[in-house]
Enzyme design. Sequence first.
Site, PDB file in Angstrom:
ATOM      1  N   ASP A   1       0.647  -1.508  -0.504  1.00 18.27           N
ATOM      2  CA  ASP A   1       0.235  -0.017   0.126  1.00 18.27           C
ATOM      3  C   ASP A   1       1.081   1.111   0.008  1.00 18.27           C
ATOM      4  OD1 ASP A   1      -2.020   2.211  -0.076  1.00 18.27           O
ATOM      5  OD2 ASP A   1      -2.554   1.098   1.937  1.00 18.27           O
TER       6      ASP A   1
ATOM      7  N   ASP B   1      -1.649   5.512  -6.886  1.00 16.55           N
ATOM      8  CA  ASP B   1      -2.048   4.976  -5.452  1.00 16.55           C
ATOM      9  C   ASP B   1      -1.891   3.448  -5.907  1.00 16.55           C
ATOM     10  OD1 ASP B   1      -2.902   4.335  -3.136  1.00 16.55           O
ATOM     11  OD2 ASP B   1      -4.547   4.599  -3.711  1.00 16.55           O
TER      12      ASP B   1
END
Length: 490
Positions: A172, A368
């Site tokens: 992440d 992201d």
Amino acid sequence: MVEKDERKPVLKSEMAPSNSTIMFLSYCFLLVFIVAGKRSAIERSEAKADAIAHHYQTVKLSSFLSSSICRPSTKRDKKYGSLKVVHKHGPCSKFSKNIIKPITMEEILTHDQSRFDAIKSRLTTTTTTRKKDIKTSMATMPATSGNLFNSGNYIVTIGMGTPKKDLSLIMDTGSDLTWTQCQPCSGSCYSQQDPMFSPSLSTTYSNISCTSTECSLLPSATGNLPGCRSLTCVYGIQYGDGSYSVGEFAKEKLTLSKNEEFDNFMFGCGQTNEGDYGTATGLLGLGSGKLSIVSQTANKYGKVFSYCLPSTDSGSGYLTFGKSGISRNVKYTPLLTSLGSSTFFNVKLVSMTIGNTRIAMRSSMIMDSGTVITRLPPKAYLALRNTFRAEMTRYPLTKPLSILDTCYDLSNHTDVRMPTISMGFGQNVNVGIQPQGALIATSREKMCLAFTGNDDDSEPSIYGNVQQMTTQIVYDMAEGKLGFSPQGCE
Ligand SMILES: *[C@@H]1O[C@H](CO)[C@@H](O)[C@H](O)[C@H]1NC(C)=O
Ligand SMILES: *[C@@H]1O[C@H](CO)[C@@H](O)[C@H](O)[C@H]1NC(C)=O
């Protein structure tokens, strides 16, 4: 097409014009005219060159539908600092056979919206109101089910403790803190398929005290003030949709591969964890903040990492720390200082090209790894969508799919002729998006343009992982730049 001063933040409130601003604006207007004149000449010559290049591609529909066979690329596996990346629900995940109910595309898109809302709230909530103490914030957390990690996400395996235990973590780039579920799960743990990490079985585990400087790094990484339990620092992190992890903030030996070991890696040993993380035992924080694995391994890897997310869900990609394996063809765009949070990686989006139409845009964009669908400012999305639709009139439009409003019924076809799509970032970096990153399919009856528009310009633009697939993406925090190289998984 209007280009404004690049250094100004995109998210800013409107101000009433004063006389001097009006004068300044007229000056800018003039400047824009001059620049636009030069620019259109450049664009005309570019357009000429482009006319020769390919703006369209014909792609087999079967290549959009996910495969059930794992075709891993093995070349990178043994490289220095390299970890294999697999899609959580793909056939290369060692757990995928055990998932009873496969997740649907609608569910993935719903979860994607939750993640977006979580990122938005981290950016817009002011730092002072955000840093609540753990008890208050955990108590007020919405009791919704589902979570943002049970969607289009990618998993890597790292080693923790002595003797080393393997942990499968979701990678992440949108968070800093690495955490894993920990025995004895004094609060509660969700079910996981790897054996649970047990600090009492490790000789290298140590607690971090509440009064330490390490403990004071938590607020910027988690958005919560740390707690204190028998002098041990307690972290708490929640992800906006009801999923969270609370536990001891601790140090442990981290092993990425043989000979790549890090003593005293700071991580969260989760005693109370909520959310359906499915196969993963926790999360690997690749953000740009001080507690991220990138910052904590800076001495060895120099704050550089790269990854390639595999195409569809059948292949495997890699996550590599350090400069090893960076393609010679990589093109860099500057990283912008982030607004509102030190975690996210921001770049400047300046254009998109669909077929032979170039649309100028101006937006800062978060890269992201955990958001699935790319999000654009409303006007930019509308321009993209209308251009795409105009190029696809030979196919019948069908009902929208959740956040995707441009879907086609291709049941009468075996392949699709579509315009190429590329994104233009600051400093003339153009990144082509592969066909499977432009259209996503639930079946031949429903293939949708894999982009969506924000509700208003204050919402963040995000470059999602569907569009990132097969591109090598290099995060170079040391030099403040982000690189792209096509065909990066090979
Ligand atoms: C860490 O702290 C917890 C809670 O205070 C305690 O139960 C545990 O024994 C400590 N572990 C170590 C290795 O000091
Ligand atoms: C597929 O072809 C049939 C026969 O030409 C036609 O009736 C039908 O409307 C077409 N369906 C779609 C979705 O294009």
